[in-house]
Design an enzyme around this catalytic site. Structure first.
Site, PDB file in Angstrom:
ATOM      1  N   ASP A   8      -2.175  64.420 -21.548  1.00 11.00           N
ATOM      2  CA  ASP A   8      -2.759  65.563 -21.779  1.00 11.00           C
ATOM      3  C   ASP A   8      -1.994  66.698 -21.202  1.00 11.00           C
ATOM      4  O   ASP A   8      -1.348  66.406 -20.184  1.00 11.00           O
ATOM      5  CB  ASP A   8      -4.253  65.402 -21.004  1.00 11.00           C
ATOM      6  CG  ASP A   8      -5.143  66.547 -21.330  1.00 11.00           C
ATOM      7  OD1 ASP A   8      -5.123  67.237 -22.360  1.00 11.00           O
ATOM      8  OD2 ASP A   8      -6.034  66.702 -20.347  1.00 11.00           O
ATOM      9  N   ASP A  10      -3.577  70.580 -20.370  1.00  8.01           N
ATOM     10  CA  ASP A  10      -4.211  71.515 -19.271  1.00  8.01           C
ATOM     11  C   ASP A  10      -5.012  70.751 -18.293  1.00  8.01           C
ATOM     12  O   ASP A  10      -5.729  69.686 -18.707  1.00  8.01           O
ATOM     13  CB  ASP A  10      -5.135  72.475 -20.111  1.00  8.01           C
ATOM     14  CG  ASP A  10      -5.706  73.515 -19.458  1.00  8.01           C
ATOM     15  OD1 ASP A  10      -5.187  73.627 -18.066  1.00  8.01           O
ATOM     16  OD2 ASP A  10      -6.324  74.614 -20.001  1.00  8.01           O
TER      17      ASP A  10
END
Length: 282
Positions: A8, A10
């Site tokens: 992932d 952010d």
């Protein structure tokens, strides 16, 4: 066993416009050890080229080959379901670009699909039109069901919130392709040529990253550098395999220091720094 990583972005690699301490060094070590990885994002606004450029400007070497977006997953999914089809789109450049690259036409009337992404260009007139099209038989797709998106000024409505308006008005449920959907999570794994046992999902969100990894039998690492706290873990019936402060702690953890069997497939992920001339657009 040699692992590969789905990362992932952010909350894991950066927060807003700031790199998370140790993230640059983590990616550098993955490249130095020829470890397979992809950056995964549920943000459908940007093209993979735009995302790669953002990473490069933050100091992380990347090309668009390192990026897998929910827009890509969505476009590939509808192209498999109905090749050469059409869609009415609520979204921005990343979603439009992915659909065009997969042979889809963006139309205003009689679409096969209504596809909803996030963005700031949506108007209520667009929602009204989407409601009418779905009510008349178009199938509803959401690039993801995230209810909100983090910004430097706080949260704003996400794709899931926009899709919820159409769902409520029509009584039709959106099919979501982004994390934690197995459509996106499995496609990313296959793109790296990994088995489920070789795949590690690293994220900061239980409801998307960790849930998606658990559902497909991946190893999962929850990092505390994003929006989840250790106290939140008691709210979920499932758990990550490992909870760490940040990605800086991953490669030195004993879990990832198992000796190689000598049967690991060779794979060269190392690529030159991002240049527009070398970038692949699909």
């Amino acid at each position: 066993m040699k692992y590969g990583y789905l990362l992932d972005m952010d909350g894991v690699i950066y927060r807003g416009s700031e790199l998370i301490p140790g993230a640059k060094e983590f990616i550098k070590r993955l490249r130095e050890t020829d470890t397979r990885f992809l950056f995964l994002t549920n943000n459908s606004q940007r093209t993979r080229r735009d995302v790669a450029m953002k990473l490069c400007r933050m100091g992380i070497e990347a090309t668009d080959r390192d990026i897998f977006t929910c827009s890509m997953a969505t476009a590939r999914f509808v192209a498999q379901q109905k090749p050469g089809g059409s869609a009415y789109v609520i979204g921005e450049g990343g979603l439009f670009n992915a659909l065009h690259l997969n042979g889809y036409s963006v139309v205003e009337d009689n679409p096969d699909y209504v596809i909803v992404g996030e963005g700031r260009t949506m108007t209520f007139e667009m929602i009204e039109k989407a409601v009418r099209l779905v009510a008349n038989g178009a199938r509803l797709i959401a690039t993801n069901l995230d209810p909100n998106c983090p910004t430097e000024d706080g949260i704003r409505p996400g794709c899931g919130a926009i899709a919820a308006m159409i769902e409520s008005a029509t009584g039709k449920k959106a099919f979501s392709v982004g994390k934690p959907s197995p459509v996106m999570m499995r496609a990313a794994r296959k793109q790296l040529g990994l088995t489920s046992e070789e795949t590690i999902m690293v994220g900061d969100t239980m409801e998307t990253d960790i849930l998606g990894g658990v559902g497909l039998g991946y190893r999962t690492v929850l990092v505390m550098s994003g929006g989840t706290s250790r106290e939140d873990l008691d709210d979920f019936a499932y758990s990550p395999d490992l909870v760490l402060d940040s990605v800086a702690d991953i490669l030195d953890h004993p879990m990832f220091k198992e000796p190689s069997t000598g049967k690991d497939r060779k794979y060269k992920q190392r690529v030159p720094a991002y240049t527009m001339a070398q970038a692949m657009v699909r």
